[in-house]
Structure formats: C-alpha cells, structure tokens
Motif scaffolding. Structure first.
Motif, PDB file in Angstrom:
ATOM      1  N   CYS A   1       0.846  -1.192   0.000  1.00  0.00           N
ATOM      2  CA  CYS A   1       0.000   0.000   0.000  1.00  0.00           C
ATOM      3  C   CYS A   1       0.883   1.244   0.000  1.00  0.00           C
ATOM      4  N   ALA A   2       1.023   1.820  -1.179  1.00  0.00           N
ATOM      5  CA  ALA A   2       1.843   3.018  -1.311  1.00  0.00           C
ATOM      6  C   ALA A   2       1.301   3.843  -2.466  1.00  0.00           C
ATOM      7  N   PRO A   3       1.401   5.148  -2.369  1.00  0.00           N
ATOM      8  CA  PRO A   3       0.944   5.963  -3.493  1.00  0.00           C
ATOM      9  C   PRO A   3       1.817   5.702  -4.708  1.00  0.00           C
ATOM     10  N   PRO A   4       1.254   5.850  -5.910  1.00  0.00           N
ATOM     11  CA  PRO A   4       2.069   5.624  -7.102  1.00  0.00           C
ATOM     12  C   PRO A   4       3.202   6.630  -7.199  1.00  0.00           C
ATOM     13  N   GLY A   5       4.286   6.185  -7.826  1.00  0.00           N
ATOM     14  CA  GLY A   5       5.442   7.052  -8.016  1.00  0.00           C
ATOM     15  C   GLY A   5       5.338   7.796  -9.337  1.00  0.00           C
ATOM     16  N   ASP A   6       6.462   8.288  -9.796  1.00  0.00           N
ATOM     17  CA  ASP A   6       6.532   9.038 -11.041  1.00  0.00           C
ATOM     18  C   ASP A   6       7.138   8.148 -12.117  1.00  0.00           C
ATOM     19  N   LEU A   7       6.448   8.008 -13.236  1.00  0.00           N
ATOM     20  CA  LEU A   7       6.904   7.143 -14.318  1.00  0.00           C
ATOM     21  C   LEU A   7       8.283   7.558 -14.824  1.00  0.00           C
ATOM     22  N   ASP A   8       8.484   8.841 -15.039  1.00  0.00           N
ATOM     23  CA  ASP A   8       9.755   9.316 -15.597  1.00  0.00           C
ATOM     24  C   ASP A   8      10.946   9.015 -14.688  1.00  0.00           C
ATOM     25  N   THR A   9      10.723   8.964 -13.394  1.00  0.00           N
ATOM     26  CA  THR A   9      11.811   8.653 -12.451  1.00  0.00           C
ATOM     27  C   THR A   9      12.396   7.274 -12.724  1.00  0.00           C
ATOM     28  N   HIS A  10      11.556   6.336 -13.144  1.00  0.00           N
ATOM     29  CA  HIS A  10      12.038   4.983 -13.441  1.00  0.00           C
ATOM     30  C   HIS A  10      13.050   4.972 -14.589  1.00  0.00           C
ATOM     31  N   PHE A  11      12.972   5.960 -15.475  1.00  0.00           N
ATOM     32  CA  PHE A  11      13.824   5.965 -16.660  1.00  0.00           C
ATOM     33  C   PHE A  11      15.001   6.934 -16.556  1.00  0.00           C
TER      34      PHE A  11
ATOM     35  N   ALA B   1      16.934   3.613 -25.400  1.00  0.00           N
ATOM     36  CA  ALA B   1      16.255   2.419 -25.926  1.00  0.00           C
ATOM     37  C   ALA B   1      15.376   1.763 -24.870  1.00  0.00           C
ATOM     38  N   VAL B   2      15.736   1.911 -23.601  1.00  0.00           N
ATOM     39  CA  VAL B   2      14.946   1.315 -22.518  1.00  0.00           C
ATOM     40  C   VAL B   2      13.569   1.973 -22.477  1.00  0.00           C
ATOM     41  N   ARG B   3      13.538   3.302 -22.514  1.00  0.00           N
ATOM     42  CA  ARG B   3      12.254   4.012 -22.522  1.00  0.00           C
ATOM     43  C   ARG B   3      11.501   3.724 -23.820  1.00  0.00           C
ATOM     44  N   ALA B   4      12.216   3.637 -24.927  1.00  0.00           N
ATOM     45  CA  ALA B   4      11.573   3.359 -26.214  1.00  0.00           C
ATOM     46  C   ALA B   4      10.899   1.987 -26.200  1.00  0.00           C
ATOM     47  N   CYS B   5      11.527   1.000 -25.571  1.00  0.00           N
ATOM     48  CA  CYS B   5      10.911  -0.334 -25.439  1.00  0.00           C
ATOM     49  C   CYS B   5       9.608  -0.230 -24.651  1.00  0.00           C
ATOM     50  N   PHE B   6       9.659   0.468 -23.522  1.00  0.00           N
ATOM     51  CA  PHE B   6       8.464   0.594 -22.694  1.00  0.00           C
ATOM     52  C   PHE B   6       7.369   1.355 -23.430  1.00  0.00           C
TER      53      PHE B   6
ATOM     54  N   HIS C   1      20.623  -0.598 -19.329  1.00  0.00           N
ATOM     55  CA  HIS C   1      20.716  -0.901 -20.758  1.00  0.00           C
ATOM     56  C   HIS C   1      19.619  -1.819 -21.280  1.00  0.00           C
ATOM     57  N   TRP C   2      18.675  -2.216 -20.454  1.00  0.00           N
ATOM     58  CA  TRP C   2      17.596  -3.086 -20.909  1.00  0.00           C
ATOM     59  C   TRP C   2      16.369  -2.907 -20.035  1.00  0.00           C
ATOM     60  N   LEU C   3      15.280  -3.513 -20.481  1.00  0.00           N
ATOM     61  CA  LEU C   3      14.013  -3.486 -19.763  1.00  0.00           C
ATOM     62  C   LEU C   3      13.661  -4.918 -19.383  1.00  0.00           C
ATOM     63  N   ASP C   4      13.674  -5.202 -18.097  1.00  0.00           N
ATOM     64  CA  ASP C   4      13.235  -6.506 -17.612  1.00  0.00           C
ATOM     65  C   ASP C   4      11.731  -6.438 -17.374  1.00  0.00           C
ATOM     66  N   GLY C   5      11.057  -7.549 -17.597  1.00  0.00           N
ATOM     67  CA  GLY C   5       9.622  -7.538 -17.364  1.00  0.00           C
ATOM     68  C   GLY C   5       9.030  -8.927 -17.396  1.00  0.00           C
TER      69      GLY C   5
ATOM     70  N   THR D   1      16.009  -5.187 -25.159  1.00  0.00           N
ATOM     71  CA  THR D   1      17.092  -4.216 -25.317  1.00  0.00           C
ATOM     72  C   THR D   1      16.847  -3.271 -26.484  1.00  0.00           C
ATOM     73  N   ASP D   2      15.873  -3.605 -27.331  1.00  0.00           N
ATOM     74  CA  ASP D   2      15.627  -2.839 -28.545  1.00  0.00           C
ATOM     75  C   ASP D   2      14.115  -2.773 -28.773  1.00  0.00           C
ATOM     76  N   PRO D   3      13.581  -1.588 -29.086  1.00  0.00           N
ATOM     77  CA  PRO D   3      12.138  -1.483 -29.318  1.00  0.00           C
ATOM     78  C   PRO D   3      11.634  -2.403 -30.428  1.00  0.00           C
ATOM     79  N   ALA D   4      12.498  -2.787 -31.363  1.00  0.00           N
ATOM     80  CA  ALA D   4      12.094  -3.698 -32.439  1.00  0.00           C
ATOM     81  C   ALA D   4      11.703  -5.072 -31.900  1.00  0.00           C
TER      82      ALA D   4
END
Length: 146
Positions: free
Chosen positions: A25-35, A41-46, A84-88, A119-122
C-alpha cells in the motif's frame, strides 16, 4: 461490492478485483523517475509496449517503487527499467515456451508468469504484441469467463 465492480483501497487508491486484496500500500510514483539515467532504448521499449497495450483498451499504468505494473482488473504485466535493458514479465493463462522468455513460472493452470528482457524497441514485434494482447485479456479476467 457488486459482481464486476472493483474495490479501491482507501489508503492508496489502487483498484483490485477482490475486496481487501493484499498489496504493498503506497501511493504511485513518477513514471519518468524509473527511466532517469537509463539508455534511451529502454524508454523506447516501454513506450512501444504501452502503445500496443493502450490500443487494446483502458489500462492503468502503476509506477511502483521497484517496477511499473500494467493493470486492468488485475496486473497483467510489469517492467523494471535497467540501465541498458528493460526486464519484465507477462501473465498469461497458459504456458508459452519461446526462446524470448528467460523464465516461466506456473502459479496455477491459468496464471503463468513469463519473464523477458528487451534491449531494442524492435523486439516489441508482432509475436510480442500478440502475447501482450493475450496478457491484457488475463488482466481483464476474460480468461475466467470462458
């Protein structure tokens, strides 16, 4: 709470399919802070993932402390930006064995977590878009109405 209605936590405001759902239980954070400090390329993937998902219907983006969850009635995907990458992971109602999945965890017959690294938006290609669509259906709990 009527059938189909979402319960809203009175403390953090997050919605859940089940009343008094256990959660951090926590208020949501800021999306941009994560990036911050991450490769573009990490933000582009997301952003590419988010474009696919928002085309499917309404979705709530939940920037949490350690991850960014995508939520309809339940969270169906979550992502953690690294330098350098997006885990998910995606939650599907079945096991899908593909080389792109680093790990698969079966929690129940209709709750299977598929972990991946981008690692790549493609890499958000037709195959992954189709799987995101399937995961979205799990998030909407449509897989339970068959």
């Amino acid at each position: 709470m009527t059938a189909g209605e979402l319960w809203r936590c009175p403390s953090c405001g997050r919605t859940f399919a089940n009343r008094n759902q256990t959660h951090t239980c926590a208020p949501p954070g800021d999306l941009d802070t994560h990036f911050a400090g991450k490769a573009p390329a990490v933000r582009a993937c997301f952003d590419r993932i988010l474009a696919v998902v928002t085309a499917l219907g309404p979705v709530t983006v939940l920037p949490e402390k350690t991850r960014i969850a995508l939520h309809v009635r339940m969270s169906f995907a979550a992502f953690t930006p690294r330098i350098h990458w997006l885990d998910g992971h995606l939650v599907l109602a079945r096991r899908v064995d593909l080389p792109r999945f680093r790990k698969i965890e079966v929690y129940s017959a209709h709750n299977v977590l598929h972990a991946l690294r981008l690692t790549d938006p493609a890499e958000v290609d037709d195959e992954l878009s189709s799987l995101l669509s399937e995961a979205y259906q799990v998030g909407a709990q449509r897989h339970l109405r068959r």
